[in-house]
Motif scaffolding. Structure first.
Motif, PDB file in Angstrom:
ATOM      1  N   PRO A  16      -2.752  -8.871  -5.463  1.00  0.00           N
ATOM      2  CA  PRO A  16      -3.097 -10.027  -4.917  1.00  0.00           C
ATOM      3  C   PRO A  16      -3.681  -9.867  -3.370  1.00  0.00           C
ATOM      4  O   PRO A  16      -4.707 -10.441  -2.989  1.00  0.00           O
ATOM      5  CB  PRO A  16      -1.992 -10.950  -4.924  1.00  0.00           C
ATOM      6  CG  PRO A  16      -1.149 -10.248  -5.940  1.00  0.00           C
ATOM      7  CD  PRO A  16      -1.624  -9.115  -6.249  1.00  0.00           C
ATOM      8  N   LEU A  17      -2.779  -8.752  -2.911  1.00  0.00           N
ATOM      9  CA  LEU A  17      -3.261  -8.570  -1.274  1.00  0.00           C
ATOM     10  C   LEU A  17      -4.464  -7.783  -1.164  1.00  0.00           C
ATOM     11  O   LEU A  17      -5.107  -7.967  -0.389  1.00  0.00           O
ATOM     12  CB  LEU A  17      -2.204  -7.475  -0.835  1.00  0.00           C
ATOM     13  CG  LEU A  17      -0.592  -8.315  -0.582  1.00  0.00           C
ATOM     14  CD1 LEU A  17       0.266  -7.213  -0.097  1.00  0.00           C
ATOM     15  CD2 LEU A  17      -0.920  -9.457   0.571  1.00  0.00           C
ATOM     16  N   MET A  18      -4.885  -6.823  -2.220  1.00  0.00           N
ATOM     17  CA  MET A  18      -6.081  -6.320  -2.159  1.00  0.00           C
ATOM     18  C   MET A  18      -7.369  -6.972  -2.220  1.00  0.00           C
ATOM     19  O   MET A  18      -8.265  -6.813  -1.680  1.00  0.00           O
ATOM     20  CB  MET A  18      -6.292  -5.027  -2.937  1.00  0.00           C
ATOM     21  CG  MET A  18      -5.039  -4.130  -2.661  1.00  0.00           C
ATOM     22  SD  MET A  18      -5.225  -3.275  -1.077  1.00  0.00           S
ATOM     23  CE  MET A  18      -3.964  -3.909  -0.301  1.00  0.00           C
ATOM     24  N   THR A  66       4.816  -8.001 -11.484  1.00  0.00           N
ATOM     25  CA  THR A  66       5.619  -8.175 -10.145  1.00  0.00           C
ATOM     26  C   THR A  66       4.879  -7.570  -8.904  1.00  0.00           C
ATOM     27  O   THR A  66       5.685  -7.499  -7.671  1.00  0.00           O
ATOM     28  CB  THR A  66       7.173  -7.335 -10.495  1.00  0.00           C
ATOM     29  OG1 THR A  66       6.667  -5.992 -10.629  1.00  0.00           O
ATOM     30  CG2 THR A  66       7.473  -7.996 -11.660  1.00  0.00           C
ATOM     31  N   SER A  67       3.812  -6.630  -8.940  1.00  0.00           N
ATOM     32  CA  SER A  67       3.299  -6.270  -7.799  1.00  0.00           C
ATOM     33  C   SER A  67       2.318  -6.998  -7.071  1.00  0.00           C
ATOM     34  O   SER A  67       1.726  -7.902  -7.285  1.00  0.00           O
ATOM     35  CB  SER A  67       2.228  -4.914  -8.466  1.00  0.00           C
ATOM     36  OG  SER A  67       1.511  -4.347  -7.209  1.00  0.00           O
ATOM     37  N   LEU A 113       0.801  -1.307   0.030  1.00  0.00           N
ATOM     38  CA  LEU A 113      -0.067   0.127   0.035  1.00  0.00           C
ATOM     39  C   LEU A 113       0.971   1.251  -0.137  1.00  0.00           C
ATOM     40  O   LEU A 113       0.604   2.103  -0.613  1.00  0.00           O
ATOM     41  CB  LEU A 113      -0.808   0.089   1.196  1.00  0.00           C
ATOM     42  CG  LEU A 113      -2.152  -0.663   1.024  1.00  0.00           C
ATOM     43  CD1 LEU A 113      -3.174  -0.846   2.395  1.00  0.00           C
ATOM     44  CD2 LEU A 113      -3.134  -0.033  -0.253  1.00  0.00           C
ATOM     45  N   THR A 114       1.936   1.122   0.964  1.00  0.00           N
ATOM     46  CA  THR A 114       2.823   2.203   0.711  1.00  0.00           C
ATOM     47  C   THR A 114       3.611   2.762  -0.632  1.00  0.00           C
ATOM     48  O   THR A 114       3.571   3.727  -1.271  1.00  0.00           O
ATOM     49  CB  THR A 114       3.923   2.045   1.753  1.00  0.00           C
ATOM     50  OG1 THR A 114       3.340   2.070   3.083  1.00  0.00           O
ATOM     51  CG2 THR A 114       5.050   3.432   1.617  1.00  0.00           C
ATOM     52  N   ARG A 115       3.834   1.684  -1.299  1.00  0.00           N
ATOM     53  CA  ARG A 115       4.148   1.668  -2.602  1.00  0.00           C
ATOM     54  C   ARG A 115       3.128   2.334  -3.575  1.00  0.00           C
ATOM     55  O   ARG A 115       3.442   3.228  -4.234  1.00  0.00           O
ATOM     56  CB  ARG A 115       4.692   0.235  -3.299  1.00  0.00           C
ATOM     57  CG  ARG A 115       5.155   0.225  -4.706  1.00  0.00           C
ATOM     58  CD  ARG A 115       5.817  -0.954  -5.145  1.00  0.00           C
ATOM     59  NE  ARG A 115       6.209  -1.073  -6.501  1.00  0.00           N
ATOM     60  CZ  ARG A 115       5.616  -1.612  -7.271  1.00  0.00           C
ATOM     61  NH1 ARG A 115       4.474  -2.267  -7.222  1.00  0.00           N
ATOM     62  NH2 ARG A 115       6.301  -1.602  -8.526  1.00  0.00           N
ATOM     63  N   THR A 138      -1.622   1.154 -13.302  1.00  0.00           N
ATOM     64  CA  THR A 138      -0.437   0.418 -13.812  1.00  0.00           C
ATOM     65  C   THR A 138       0.209  -0.439 -12.506  1.00  0.00           C
ATOM     66  O   THR A 138       0.841  -1.508 -12.920  1.00  0.00           O
ATOM     67  CB  THR A 138       0.524   1.824 -13.692  1.00  0.00           C
ATOM     68  OG1 THR A 138       0.095   2.606 -15.082  1.00  0.00           O
ATOM     69  CG2 THR A 138       1.910   1.178 -14.265  1.00  0.00           C
ATOM     70  N   ILE A 139       0.010   0.074 -11.182  1.00  0.00           N
ATOM     71  CA  ILE A 139       0.574  -0.788 -10.225  1.00  0.00           C
ATOM     72  C   ILE A 139      -0.248  -1.964 -10.134  1.00  0.00           C
ATOM     73  O   ILE A 139       0.144  -3.150  -9.927  1.00  0.00           O
ATOM     74  CB  ILE A 139       0.402   0.228  -8.825  1.00  0.00           C
ATOM     75  CG1 ILE A 139       0.985   1.464  -8.837  1.00  0.00           C
ATOM     76  CG2 ILE A 139       0.464  -0.886  -7.484  1.00  0.00           C
ATOM     77  CD1 ILE A 139       0.760   2.609  -8.031  1.00  0.00           C
TER      78      ILE A 139
END
Length: 129
Positions: free
Chosen positions: A66-68, A61-62, A25-27, A55-56
């Motif tokens: 998957p986390l969200m 590679t992001s 999230l910080t990224r 884009t993110i």
């Protein structure tokens, strides 16, 4: 490194997940803030944020997408900590939508949540070209 070595840095899988979630999230926040920096027109800022967000999320590679998408984590005891991080992310969109010259009949909260739900599911609907 060996799998067990992670526990030197993180006491549990839960703590590891929370830290990875926080960094993802910080990224995302950093990328979106960089995309809107220097833009003054509200619609240009909003569009730049959306493009950076997509884009993110579409970057193979992001870890963000998957986390969200992990709804099971949001139903666990981690929910409070994860929501705290997501709230900081959502504040960007709250600010951007508040700046838009939208007609008064449009509910800004519903508008923001709709845009975010579409962006957070971009991997399901977007196809290049």
């Amino acid at each position: 490194i060996l799998g067990g070595s992670l526990y030197y840095y993180f006491p549990s899988k839960r703590d590891l997940f929370i830290e990875v979630h926080r960094r993802a999230l910080t990224r995302a926040v950093t990328g979106i803030e960089a995309a809107i920096a220097g833009k003054s027109d509200p619609w240009e800022r909003f569009e730049a944020a959306i493009m950076a967000h997509m884009t993110i999320y579409l970057d193979p590679t992001s870890l963000t997408q998957p986390l969200m998408s992990d709804s099971s984590a949001m139903m666990s005891d981690m929910r409070g900590e994860l929501i705290k991080d997501r709230d900081s992310f959502e504040r960007i969109y709250r600010r951007l939508v508040d700046e838009l010259p939208l007609p008064s009949r449009i509910n800004r909260t519903v508008y923001r949540l709709f845009v975010l739900s579409q962006l957070n599911s971009v991997a399901n609907w977007y196809r290049p070209g």
